[in-house]
Motif scaffolding. Structure first.
Motif, mmCIF file in Angstrom:
data_model
loop_
_atom_site.group_PDB
_atom_site.id
_atom_site.type_symbol
_atom_site.label_atom_id
_atom_site.label_comp_id
_atom_site.label_asym_id
_atom_site.label_seq_id
_atom_site.Cartn_x
_atom_site.Cartn_y
_atom_site.Cartn_z
ATOM 1 N N TRP A 65 0.802 -1.195 -0.115
ATOM 2 C CA TRP A 65 0.107 -0.049 -0.100
ATOM 3 C C TRP A 65 0.876 1.306 0.013
ATOM 4 C CZ3 TRP A 65 -4.618 -0.627 4.172
ATOM 5 C CH2 TRP A 65 -5.291 -1.876 3.618
ATOM 6 N N ILE A 66 2.191 1.173 0.498
ATOM 7 C CA ILE A 66 3.104 2.355 0.728
ATOM 8 C C ILE A 66 3.444 2.812 -0.780
ATOM 9 C CG2 ILE A 66 5.161 3.274 1.437
ATOM 10 C CD1 ILE A 66 3.196 2.552 3.569
ATOM 11 N N PHE A 67 3.374 2.064 -1.753
ATOM 12 C CA PHE A 67 3.891 2.332 -3.084
ATOM 13 C C PHE A 67 2.605 2.071 -4.097
ATOM 14 C CE2 PHE A 67 7.647 1.041 -1.038
ATOM 15 C CZ PHE A 67 8.340 1.989 -0.848
ATOM 16 N N PHE A 68 1.701 1.185 -4.095
ATOM 17 C CA PHE A 68 0.474 0.973 -4.564
ATOM 18 C C PHE A 68 -0.909 1.166 -3.591
ATOM 19 C CE2 PHE A 68 4.076 -1.208 -6.755
ATOM 20 C CZ PHE A 68 3.959 -0.507 -7.736
ATOM 21 N N PRO A 69 -1.329 2.327 -3.238
ATOM 22 C CA PRO A 69 -2.451 2.263 -2.220
ATOM 23 C C PRO A 69 -3.440 2.128 -2.733
ATOM 24 C CG PRO A 69 -1.706 4.509 -3.331
ATOM 25 C CD PRO A 69 -0.769 3.630 -3.787
ATOM 26 N N PRO A 70 -4.536 1.328 -2.164
ATOM 27 C CA PRO A 70 -5.727 1.075 -2.457
ATOM 28 C C PRO A 70 -6.642 2.176 -2.973
ATOM 29 C CG PRO A 70 -5.791 1.228 -0.154
ATOM 30 C CD PRO A 70 -4.088 1.521 -0.541
ATOM 31 N N THR A 71 -7.381 1.656 -3.965
ATOM 32 C CA THR A 71 -8.077 2.906 -4.788
ATOM 33 C C THR A 71 -9.508 3.069 -3.927
ATOM 34 O OG1 THR A 71 -7.409 2.211 -6.930
ATOM 35 C CG2 THR A 71 -9.113 3.565 -6.852
ATOM 36 N N MET A 72 -9.622 4.211 -3.494
ATOM 37 C CA MET A 72 -10.876 4.711 -2.779
ATOM 38 C C MET A 72 -11.551 6.081 -3.302
ATOM 39 S SD MET A 72 -9.893 3.637 1.235
ATOM 40 C CE MET A 72 -8.334 3.349 0.959
ATOM 41 N N ASP A 73 -12.334 5.822 -4.229
ATOM 42 C CA ASP A 73 -12.954 6.884 -5.008
ATOM 43 C C ASP A 73 -14.259 7.241 -4.248
ATOM 44 O OD1 ASP A 73 -13.837 9.050 -6.679
ATOM 45 O OD2 ASP A 73 -13.303 8.117 -8.526
ATOM 46 N N PHE A 74 -14.373 8.446 -3.410
ATOM 47 C CA PHE A 74 -15.610 8.660 -2.607
ATOM 48 C C PHE A 74 -16.557 9.202 -3.470
ATOM 49 C CE2 PHE A 74 -12.635 7.735 0.701
ATOM 50 C CZ PHE A 74 -13.342 7.331 1.808
ATOM 51 N N LYS A 75 -16.131 9.842 -4.382
ATOM 52 C CA LYS A 75 -17.189 10.514 -5.072
ATOM 53 C C LYS A 75 -17.789 9.375 -6.150
ATOM 54 C CE LYS A 75 -14.950 15.121 -5.699
ATOM 55 N NZ LYS A 75 -14.339 16.160 -6.737
ATOM 56 N N LYS A 76 -17.166 8.379 -6.623
ATOM 57 C CA LYS A 76 -17.753 7.392 -7.613
ATOM 58 C C LYS A 76 -18.660 6.537 -6.824
ATOM 59 C CE LYS A 76 -16.510 3.816 -10.524
ATOM 60 N NZ LYS A 76 -15.417 2.773 -11.124
ATOM 61 N N LEU A 77 -18.253 6.279 -5.476
ATOM 62 C CA LEU A 77 -19.068 5.640 -4.414
ATOM 63 C C LEU A 77 -20.448 6.318 -4.376
ATOM 64 C CD1 LEU A 77 -19.389 3.132 -2.563
ATOM 65 C CD2 LEU A 77 -18.155 4.335 -0.852
ATOM 66 N N LEU A 78 -20.176 7.433 -4.079
ATOM 67 C CA LEU A 78 -21.612 8.450 -3.820
ATOM 68 C C LEU A 78 -22.385 8.205 -4.984
ATOM 69 C CD1 LEU A 78 -23.120 10.070 -2.162
ATOM 70 C CD2 LEU A 78 -21.648 12.318 -3.071
ATOM 71 N N ALA A 79 -21.729 8.319 -6.200
ATOM 72 C CA ALA A 79 -22.703 8.291 -7.367
ATOM 73 C C ALA A 79 -23.427 6.997 -7.368
ATOM 74 C CB ALA A 79 -21.924 8.741 -8.648
ATOM 75 N N THR A 80 -22.697 5.955 -7.184
ATOM 76 C CA THR A 80 -23.331 4.755 -7.262
ATOM 77 C C THR A 80 -24.287 4.141 -6.183
ATOM 78 O OG1 THR A 80 -21.023 3.566 -7.874
ATOM 79 C CG2 THR A 80 -22.694 2.051 -6.706
ATOM 80 N N LEU A 81 -24.207 4.946 -5.062
ATOM 81 C CA LEU A 81 -25.201 4.698 -3.906
ATOM 82 C C LEU A 81 -26.568 5.332 -4.174
ATOM 83 C CD1 LEU A 81 -23.044 4.901 -0.845
ATOM 84 C CD2 LEU A 81 -24.040 2.876 -1.505
ATOM 85 N N VAL A 82 -26.227 6.522 -4.904
ATOM 86 C CA VAL A 82 -27.325 7.450 -5.298
ATOM 87 C C VAL A 82 -28.228 6.766 -6.367
ATOM 88 C CG1 VAL A 82 -28.268 9.612 -6.631
ATOM 89 C CG2 VAL A 82 -26.601 9.646 -4.581
ATOM 90 N N ASN A 83 -27.319 6.118 -7.141
ATOM 91 C CA ASN A 83 -27.888 5.448 -8.292
ATOM 92 C C ASN A 83 -28.759 4.183 -7.864
ATOM 93 O OD1 ASN A 83 -28.494 4.510 -11.221
ATOM 94 N ND2 ASN A 83 -26.943 2.722 -10.690
ATOM 95 N N TRP A 84 -28.315 3.451 -6.928
ATOM 96 C CA TRP A 84 -29.087 2.449 -6.309
ATOM 97 C C TRP A 84 -30.153 2.941 -5.493
ATOM 98 C CZ3 TRP A 84 -24.464 -0.637 -3.404
ATOM 99 C CH2 TRP A 84 -23.571 -1.053 -4.325
ATOM 100 N N ALA A 85 -30.167 3.938 -5.014
ATOM 101 C CA ALA A 85 -31.454 4.589 -4.318
ATOM 102 C C ALA A 85 -32.467 4.898 -5.229
ATOM 103 C CB ALA A 85 -31.008 5.749 -3.403
ATOM 104 N N THR A 86 -32.028 5.396 -6.512
ATOM 105 C CA THR A 86 -32.933 5.905 -7.375
ATOM 106 C C THR A 86 -33.712 4.576 -7.984
ATOM 107 O OG1 THR A 86 -31.498 7.723 -7.917
ATOM 108 C CG2 THR A 86 -33.217 7.115 -9.565
ATOM 109 N N GLN A 87 -32.814 3.436 -8.376
ATOM 110 C CA GLN A 87 -33.308 2.156 -8.840
ATOM 111 C C GLN A 87 -34.383 1.628 -7.800
ATOM 112 O OE1 GLN A 87 -33.011 1.236 -11.845
ATOM 113 N NE2 GLN A 87 -31.688 3.136 -12.282
ATOM 114 N N ALA A 88 -34.136 1.586 -6.391
ATOM 115 C CA ALA A 88 -34.889 1.087 -5.449
ATOM 116 C C ALA A 88 -35.983 1.809 -5.272
ATOM 117 C CB ALA A 88 -34.005 0.904 -4.287
ATOM 118 N N ARG A 89 -36.109 3.025 -5.537
ATOM 119 C CA ARG A 89 -37.151 3.964 -5.282
ATOM 120 C C ARG A 89 -38.246 3.879 -6.447
ATOM 121 N NH1 ARG A 89 -38.410 7.752 -1.421
ATOM 122 N NH2 ARG A 89 -39.568 9.726 -2.184
ATOM 123 N N ARG A 90 -37.752 3.527 -7.586
ATOM 124 C CA ARG A 90 -38.547 3.219 -8.862
ATOM 125 C C ARG A 90 -39.071 1.896 -8.996
ATOM 126 N NH1 ARG A 90 -34.521 5.767 -13.628
ATOM 127 N NH2 ARG A 90 -34.976 8.190 -12.756
#
Length: 247
Positions: A65-90
């Motif tokens: 992890w020191i040289f190849f840190p784990p990928t953590m894209d919080f913006k992408k995760l937020l977009a994914t959760l919003v999409n799931w919420a939208t699909q569940a709502r529909r």
């Protein structure tokens, strides 16, 4: 690759070697296998003595992890959760089953499965919080081996220095052997203190930072899935989780 980690290691080594050269010393005098063996062998042995095997192996694996840190894209995760919420709502919570099959993260899959199965929101929250706590405990125990190494290595550096001085005292009558003993004594101290402050402790602190980020990511997933299970508006979910982006 984490460029700042690579640059930090290179800069630290160059500073030591360059400083030795500018003082008129020989670079080869810093290369003492005996001193290296005492400090590194003793440090690794002490760390292994205090650590469970699974934590020791996990800590070694985390070094990447020191040289190849784990990928953590919080913006992408937020977009994914919003999409799931939208699909569940529909289409209802069962509409999320299609996303379950394509999800690779085991933690997210477990939470998503509970949502699809119609578990109570508080049940989902408790289960995911227990999972997060277990992950954090295991990850911190693994990262602690580097912190422990940073504590032990200076002591073994002093031990190497004492052994070198003992060798010097035993050969006072033979001046030809004094140089080697003195070299081991001082270089062992350099290895012990240098390894602790230039590698072991910085590695431990950086791993703790990545563990904290991973915990925040999991907390974001848990909060998002609980919000979806409650049937709340996707906009409310987005506003609620946007605070995680500041981390």
């Amino acid at each position: 690759m984490d460029k700042i980690s690579v640059l930090g290691v290179i800069l630290g080594l160059v500073a030591i070697v360059l400083g030795q050269w500018l003082e008129g010393g020989h670079i080869s005098s810093l290369l003492q296998f005996t001193a290296f063996l005492i400090v590194m062998g003793g440090t690794i042995g002490a760390v292994m003595l205090q650590t469970q095997m699974r934590h020791f192996i996990a800590g070694i694996k985390m070094l990447r992890w020191i040289f190849f840190p784990p990928t953590m894209d919080f913006k992408k995760l937020l977009a994914t959760l919003v999409n799931w919420a939208t699909q569940a709502r529909r289409g209802g919570l069962l509409a999320l089953e299609a996303f379950f099959n394509s999800e690779k993260d085991p933690f997210v899959r477990r939470g998503l499965q509970m949502v699809v199965d119609g578990a109570e929101p508080e049940t989902i929250r408790r289960a995911m919080e227990l999972d997060i706590d277990a992950y954090e405990d295991q990850a911190r125990a693994a990262a602690k081996i580097w912190e422990a190494a940073g504590g032990y290595s200076p002591t073994f550096g002093i031990l190497g220095a004492v052994l070198g001085l003992i060798h010097v005292m035993e050969n006072l009558s033979d001046p030809s052997k004094l140089g080697a003993g003195i070299a081991v004594a001082f270089v062992a101290t350099i290895y012990g203190v240098g390894a602790a402050n230039m590698f072991f402790l910085p590695v431990a602190n950086k791993l703790k930072h990545y563990i904290l980020l991973e915990v925040r990511r999991r907390e974001m997933v848990a909060e998002g899935l609980v919000t979806i299970a409650n049937g709340e508006n996707p906009r409310l979910l987005e506003n609620k989780l946007s605070g995680f982006l500041h981390h």
